[in-house]
Design an enzyme around this catalytic site. Sequence first.
Site, PDB file in Angstrom:
ATOM      1  N   ALA A   1      44.179  48.132  39.090  1.00 40.22           N
ATOM      2  CA  ALA A   1      43.437  47.133  39.859  1.00 40.22           C
ATOM      3  C   ALA A   1      42.446  47.822  40.789  1.00 40.22           C
ATOM      4  CB  ALA A   1      44.402  46.281  40.679  1.00 40.22           C
ATOM      5  N   LYS A   2      41.251  47.268  40.872  1.00 40.90           N
ATOM      6  CA  LYS A   2      40.280  47.769  41.857  1.00 40.90           C
ATOM      7  C   LYS A   2      40.540  46.983  43.139  1.00 40.90           C
ATOM      8  CE  LYS A   2      35.415  49.098  42.309  1.00 40.90           C
ATOM      9  NZ  LYS A   2      35.669  50.548  42.424  1.00 40.90           N
ATOM     10  N   ALA A   3      41.549  47.420  43.857  1.00 43.37           N
ATOM     11  CA  ALA A   3      42.066  46.682  44.998  1.00 43.37           C
ATOM     12  C   ALA A   3      41.723  47.370  46.308  1.00 43.37           C
ATOM     13  CB  ALA A   3      43.584  46.550  44.872  1.00 43.37           C
TER      14      ALA A   3
ATOM     15  N   TYR B   1      41.896  51.829  48.746  1.00 42.94           N
ATOM     16  CA  TYR B   1      40.773  52.573  49.330  1.00 42.94           C
ATOM     17  C   TYR B   1      41.025  53.013  50.768  1.00 42.94           C
ATOM     18  CZ  TYR B   1      37.929  51.755  45.236  1.00 42.94           C
ATOM     19  OH  TYR B   1      37.446  51.778  43.947  1.00 42.94           O
TER      20      TYR B   1
END
Length: 288
Positions: free
Chosen positions: A156-158, A162
Amino acid sequence: MASYDDRDGKIWMDGKLIEWRDANVHILTHALHYASSVFEGERCYDGKVFKSRAHSERLLKSGELMDMPIPYTVDEIEAAKRAVLEANGLTNAYLRVVAFRGAGEDMGVAAARNPIRMAVTAWEWGNYYGDAKMKGAKLDIAKWKRPSPETIPVAAKAAGLYMICTMSKHAAEAKGCSDAMFLDYRGYVAEATGANIFFVKDGEVHTPLADAILNGLTRQTVIGMLKDRQIKVHERHIMPEELEGFEQCWLTGSAAEVTPVGQIGDYTFEVGALTREVSQAYEALVRA
């Protein structure tokens, strides 16, 4: 440069275009407290968003992995991007599409009753690493490590993934570097804070296996380009001590595009012929 919250223009938010300065959320928005947010970063070249549908599909997949069913279809997300670009008069731009849990009946870890909201923005953005495309970026080696897939859905680009990226990039910039390279939880080379990484040795390319990192769309594109050119690509686990034997290095990402790396910690790399060839070929591809 104007602050990102104080600009002229339009932002698509929850189904309609609104004034840039009016694109606000409540302080009790769940995403602000618990990182219940997924996003995509995309680039538009000469009026065409590169890999646009693939980005939209990945956004929906990220939402599914994070137990956030996004209430828009791929076609609706695509239409929102087009509307934002047209409303802002942009043909070459960076787009940010973000879906998040908003404020609602829940204000704790659980948030099933809160609405899932979405916004699309776009702005002009130059080279992510400045002049690094010419001389090669300088990277620190982060003290933090990429987590195990057993701790969080790494596909997932969650937003939550980050947090250590921001911390590591700040630490790198304080040392005069452009970015930082992570190792993963096992000690293998992983990626930079917002880009995948590639190495060259004896005319062959080596890149970390995407088993604990995001398998970036630009990463996949570059691997395909290399294979089309009959260049051997090894997707494998890479130990940090192997960096000493690599001759070239580059980063890939929608924002980073293809950016040469000149140094990682004490290891140096040349901005060689293959790195320049891949960078130039990618530039041509996205504008084809």
